[in-house]
Design an enzyme around this catalytic site. Structure first.
Site, PDB file in Angstrom:
ATOM      1  N   SER A 246       0.832  -1.206   0.000  1.00 41.68           N
ATOM      2  CA  SER A 246       0.000   0.000   0.000  1.00 41.68           C
ATOM      3  C   SER A 246       0.870   1.261   0.000  1.00 41.68           C
ATOM      4  O   SER A 246       0.409   2.322  -0.411  1.00 41.68           O
ATOM      5  CB  SER A 246      -0.887  -0.004   1.246  1.00 41.68           C
ATOM      6  OG  SER A 246      -0.077  -0.057   2.408  1.00 41.68           O
TER       7      SER A 246
ATOM      8  N   TYR B 162      -4.334   0.017   4.028  1.00 44.61           N
ATOM      9  CA  TYR B 162      -5.138  -1.166   3.707  1.00 44.61           C
ATOM     10  C   TYR B 162      -5.652  -1.844   4.986  1.00 44.61           C
ATOM     11  O   TYR B 162      -6.660  -2.523   4.965  1.00 44.61           O
ATOM     12  CB  TYR B 162      -4.280  -2.208   2.993  1.00 44.61           C
ATOM     13  CG  TYR B 162      -4.050  -2.009   1.518  1.00 44.61           C
ATOM     14  CD1 TYR B 162      -4.433  -0.850   0.851  1.00 44.61           C
ATOM     15  CD2 TYR B 162      -3.440  -3.021   0.782  1.00 44.61           C
ATOM     16  CE1 TYR B 162      -4.204  -0.713  -0.518  1.00 44.61           C
ATOM     17  CE2 TYR B 162      -3.219  -2.898  -0.573  1.00 44.61           C
ATOM     18  CZ  TYR B 162      -3.595  -1.740  -1.218  1.00 44.61           C
ATOM     19  OH  TYR B 162      -3.371  -1.628  -2.557  1.00 44.61           O
ATOM     20  N   GLY B 163      -4.922  -1.694   6.048  1.00 41.18           N
ATOM     21  CA  GLY B 163      -5.100  -2.533   7.233  1.00 41.18           C
ATOM     22  C   GLY B 163      -6.379  -2.338   8.000  1.00 41.18           C
ATOM     23  O   GLY B 163      -6.664  -3.061   8.948  1.00 41.18           O
TER      24      GLY B 163
ATOM     25  N   CYS C  28       2.770  -7.074   1.029  1.00 39.36           N
ATOM     26  CA  CYS C  28       1.710  -6.545   1.889  1.00 39.36           C
ATOM     27  C   CYS C  28       1.022  -7.713   2.586  1.00 39.36           C
ATOM     28  O   CYS C  28       0.382  -8.542   1.934  1.00 39.36           O
ATOM     29  CB  CYS C  28       0.716  -5.764   1.033  1.00 39.36           C
ATOM     30  SG  CYS C  28      -0.763  -5.313   1.944  1.00 39.36           S
ATOM     31  N   ASN C  29       1.161  -7.782   3.902  1.00 38.66           N
ATOM     32  CA  ASN C  29       0.560  -8.888   4.662  1.00 38.66           C
ATOM     33  C   ASN C  29      -0.958  -8.871   4.604  1.00 38.66           C
ATOM     34  O   ASN C  29      -1.601  -9.924   4.620  1.00 38.66           O
ATOM     35  CB  ASN C  29       0.982  -8.795   6.129  1.00 38.66           C
ATOM     36  CG  ASN C  29       2.436  -9.114   6.333  1.00 38.66           C
ATOM     37  OD1 ASN C  29       2.797 -10.253   6.552  1.00 38.66           O
ATOM     38  ND2 ASN C  29       3.299  -8.106   6.257  1.00 38.66           N
ATOM     39  N   THR C  30      -1.534  -7.667   4.576  1.00 39.57           N
ATOM     40  CA  THR C  30      -2.994  -7.562   4.601  1.00 39.57           C
ATOM     41  C   THR C  30      -3.577  -8.209   3.338  1.00 39.57           C
ATOM     42  O   THR C  30      -4.516  -9.001   3.404  1.00 39.57           O
ATOM     43  CB  THR C  30      -3.416  -6.083   4.703  1.00 39.57           C
ATOM     44  OG1 THR C  30      -2.726  -5.488   5.803  1.00 39.57           O
ATOM     45  CG2 THR C  30      -4.903  -5.941   4.900  1.00 39.57           C
TER      46      THR C  30
ATOM     47  N   GLU D  76       4.061   6.086   7.998  1.00 39.94           N
ATOM     48  CA  GLU D  76       3.985   6.795   6.710  1.00 39.94           C
ATOM     49  C   GLU D  76       4.256   8.295   6.890  1.00 39.94           C
ATOM     50  O   GLU D  76       4.802   8.941   6.008  1.00 39.94           O
ATOM     51  CB  GLU D  76       2.621   6.581   6.049  1.00 39.94           C
ATOM     52  CG  GLU D  76       2.440   5.201   5.434  1.00 39.94           C
ATOM     53  CD  GLU D  76       3.157   5.028   4.080  1.00 39.94           C
ATOM     54  OE1 GLU D  76       3.479   6.043   3.423  1.00 39.94           O
ATOM     55  OE2 GLU D  76       3.400   3.864   3.688  1.00 39.94           O
TER      56      GLU D  76
ATOM     57  N   CYS E  12       3.325  -6.984   9.468  1.00 39.25           N
ATOM     58  CA  CYS E  12       2.967  -5.917   8.525  1.00 39.25           C
ATOM     59  C   CYS E  12       4.295  -5.390   8.019  1.00 39.25           C
ATOM     60  O   CYS E  12       5.207  -5.142   8.816  1.00 39.25           O
ATOM     61  CB  CYS E  12       2.187  -4.807   9.226  1.00 39.25           C
ATOM     62  SG  CYS E  12       2.039  -3.292   8.248  1.00 39.25           S
TER      63      CYS E  12
HETATM   64  N1  DGL Z   1       2.219  -2.930   4.721  1.00 40.94           N
HETATM   65  C1  DGL Z   1       0.977  -3.596   4.562  1.00 40.94           C
HETATM   66  C2  DGL Z   1       0.904  -4.848   5.372  1.00 40.94           C
HETATM   67  O1  DGL Z   1       1.915  -5.535   5.422  1.00 40.94           O
HETATM   68  C3  DGL Z   1      -0.255  -2.714   4.559  1.00 40.94           C
HETATM   69  C4  DGL Z   1      -0.409  -1.765   5.690  1.00 40.94           C
HETATM   70  C5  DGL Z   1      -1.560  -0.828   5.505  1.00 40.94           C
HETATM   71  O2  DGL Z   1      -1.687  -0.209   4.436  1.00 40.94           O
HETATM   72  O3  DGL Z   1      -2.363  -0.729   6.459  1.00 40.94           O
HETATM   73  O4  DGL Z   1      -0.118  -5.248   5.898  1.00 40.94           O
END
Ligand code: DGL
Length: 265
Positions: A8, A39-40, A70-72, A145, A177
């Site tokens: 993201s 995204y989270g 991106c883990n989400t 961020e 994350c």
């Molecule tokens: N960096 C992403 C993750 O690993 C997304 C984080 C986000 O946008 O909330 O989940």
């Protein structure tokens, strides 16, 4: 080899950095969906739709493999990415889960990732006796961020997030994350030294290296020639500075619209 990588925002830099270190002689196309960050806290439906758009866009980029930084999206929509892309997809959650040795494991992740229990389920698949506790961390990504990473504010937030995990006497902590490795110094200051930090990017990188090494055509004599291309969906002006700060490159960054057909960049 041409490798697609996405997040993201700047979280994927932590993955990109590790893969470049171990697999330097490749082209990387990094897409940050900055317009829809974070995204989270999004719903599963939103993330699945985003995953469709991301995979359609990468489908037009002639890549040889795709890295889910991106883990989400990994937790919610890995199947969407795997279905839509006709190249190997390397993920963080499955890669990391297969390497966990400790019997009591904490996971810090976004609220959307934690809701899926993707880390717990993946770890238990490999070792059903592991105790896993997951902690949602909604405030981290916006702070990271904004580069608000050295303040009392984020320290207080981190102490609050870690308290329930430490109560459970965890032996290791997964940074679930990709933004969180950017605050490793803060986390290690708070954590007792017995708690091992696990960055899932390490396991992903090792898998990617095996894949790259297995492709004879990629064997080259060139040393450390990395080709990096960056795309964002908004905030074009800020991004090169962020890349400079975290990756020590000052790249040309292109704006792309994922919703439109005929992706203008
Ligand atoms: N960096 C992403 C993750 O690993 C997304 C984080 C986000 O946008 O909330 O989940």
């Amino acid at each position: 080899m041409r490798l697609g990588i996405f997040d993201s925002g700047i979280g994927g830099f932590t993955v990109l950095k590790k893969v470049i270190e171990l697999c330097p002689n490749n082209s990387y196309i990094y897409l940050a969906d900055t317009a829809r960050l974070p995204y989270g806290v999004k719903t599963a439906n939103e993330i699945r739709k985003i995953a469709e758009e991301i995979s359609s866009w990468f489908g037009s980029q002639n890549i040889d493999a795709f890295l889910v930084a991106c883990n989400t999206t990994n937790a919610i929509a890995l199947d969407v990415l795997e279905e839509n892309l006709d190249v190997p997809v390397f993920d963080l959650i499955g890669s990391a889960a297969s390497t966990i040795q400790e019997s009591r494991v904490g996971v810090l992740a976004t609220p959307t990732t934690v809701k899926t229990k993707a880390y717990t389920n993946a770890i238990l698949d490999f070792n059903p006796k592991t105790f896993v506790i997951e902690q949602p961390c909604p405030e981290f990504v916006p702070m990271i961020e904004m580069d608000n990473i050295n303040s009392d504010e984020i320290t207080d937030v981190a102490i609050r997030y870690l308290r329930p995990l430490l109560k459970q006497k965890i032996h290791s902590l997964i940074l679930g994350c990709s933004h969180y490795p950017l605050i490793t110094p803060l986390l290690t200051d708070i954590l007792p030294s017995r708690v091992k930090l696990i960055d899932p990017a390490e396991a992903l990188t090792l898998k990617l290296k095996l894949f790259i090494d297995s492709k004879a055509s990629n064997h080259s004599n060139k040393k450390n020639l990395v080709d990096l291309k960056f795309y964002v969906t908004s905030n074009l002006k800020n991004f090169p500075n962020k890349a400079k700060h975290w990756l020590n490159v000052f790249p040309e960054v292109n704006l792309v619209s994922l919703q439109k057909k005929g992706w203008v960049s």
